[in-house]
Motif scaffolding. Structure first.
Motif: not given
Length: 304
Positions: A26-36
């Motif tokens: 997950v990079h700085a300034g990024e929104v990362f969606g974690f799905v499962g």
């Protein structure tokens, strides 16, 4: 650039493998969606990030170094199960949590005022948490995660139980935090929301990260699909090799192109059969992509 790295995490509970070589960034300034699905390993991953669990193998790094206690103090965490004291007043509780993160009394008071105002809780500061609606309790939980201006945000199902207005407010806050340079990792079952909000998405299944990237990257396939809104007569694709019809709905046909350049023959055949109103590449939604990735049952899921 600063980034949160999850590198080859493996974790078992007895004979059940919850995580198996799980990796993502997950990079700085990024929104990362974690799905499962439930039990896929999302919460186990988050608990390892926080130091609540130790992995059997693998490592979590921030700015290239393993997470230690000091870095973890700079994480803002929002659990799926509300971790609030039900009989404590909202303002007192948030100030108390801010002090645990190291803020002095004045800074804690300022943070309470800032975040209760931003999240629409100013009139609830003197209320006990147990007297709030579930949606407002969720807002308090988010405020608690933000009290100390965290360097990393980790949120487990933050949108659960929220009405559309609260969903939009929380989405804005997460984007604002990302704009501040914070890497934001959150899990959610609301795939339409993940699709709208996230810069990148990771799909975990049975403890393995089976897909990760931007939506455009996840949409890339060996055999592209095309949508044709045109001739309604049957058989107009006869004679076009390397094309499989996936769906027909009146005059609207979706095809999969299995031979390079065959889409041009599809268009020519459609135009020869009648007027063509649309000819465009299909863009599957995140829900479609998720369904395709997890549709094959290849074993028992690990515990979450």
């Amino acid at each position: 650039m600063a980034r949160l790295e999850v590198d080859s995490l493996t974790k078992s509970y007895g004979g059940v493998r919850a995580l198996s070589e799980t990796s993502f960034e997950v990079h700085a300034g990024e929104v990362f969606g974690f799905v499962g699905s439930n039990g896929s390993g999302k919460t186990t991953t988050m608990r390892i990030l926080l130091g609540v669990l130790e992995p059997d193998s693998g490592e979590v790094r921030w700015e290239g170094s393993p997470l230690d206690r000091e870095v973890r103090r700079r994480i803002g965490y929002m659990p799926e199960e509300r971790g609030l004291y039900p009989r404590m007043k909202v303002g007192d509780q948030l100030a108390y949590l801010a002090r645990l993160y190291g803020l002095d009394t004045a800074a804690a008071r300022d943070a309470v005022e800032q975040w209760t105002a931003r999240l629409g809780l100013s009139e609830r500061v003197g209320d006990e948490v147990q007297k709030l609606s579930l949606g407002n309790q969720q807002r308090v939980q988010l405020a608690a995660a933000l009290m100390h201006a965290p360097d990393i945000l980790v949120l487990d199902e933050p949108f659960s139980g929220l009405d559309p207005v609260a969903v939009e407010l929380m989405s804005q806050v997460l984007r604002e935090e990302a704009a501040r340079g914070v890497p934001v990792l959150f899990s959610s079952h609301q795939l339409d929301l993940v699709e709208r909000l996230c810069d990148r998405v990771g799909i975990i299944k049975n403890g393995r990260m089976v897909a990760s990237g931007t939506l455009d990257q996840l949409r890339r396939t060996e055999h592209p699909q095309w949508i044709i809104d045109g001739p309604s007569s049957a058989g107009w694709l006869n004679g076009v090799d390397g094309v499989q019809v996936l769906e027909t709905d009146g005059a609207r046909t979706t095809v999969e192109v299995r031979r390079a350049g065959a889409e041009q023959q599809v268009l020519q055949a459609a135009m020869a059969a009648g007027p063509v109103r649309e000819f465009a590449p299909a863009r599957p939604s995140l829900t479609d992509l998720y369904r395709d990735v997890v549709s094959t049952d290849d074993g028992q899921e690990g515990e979450q």
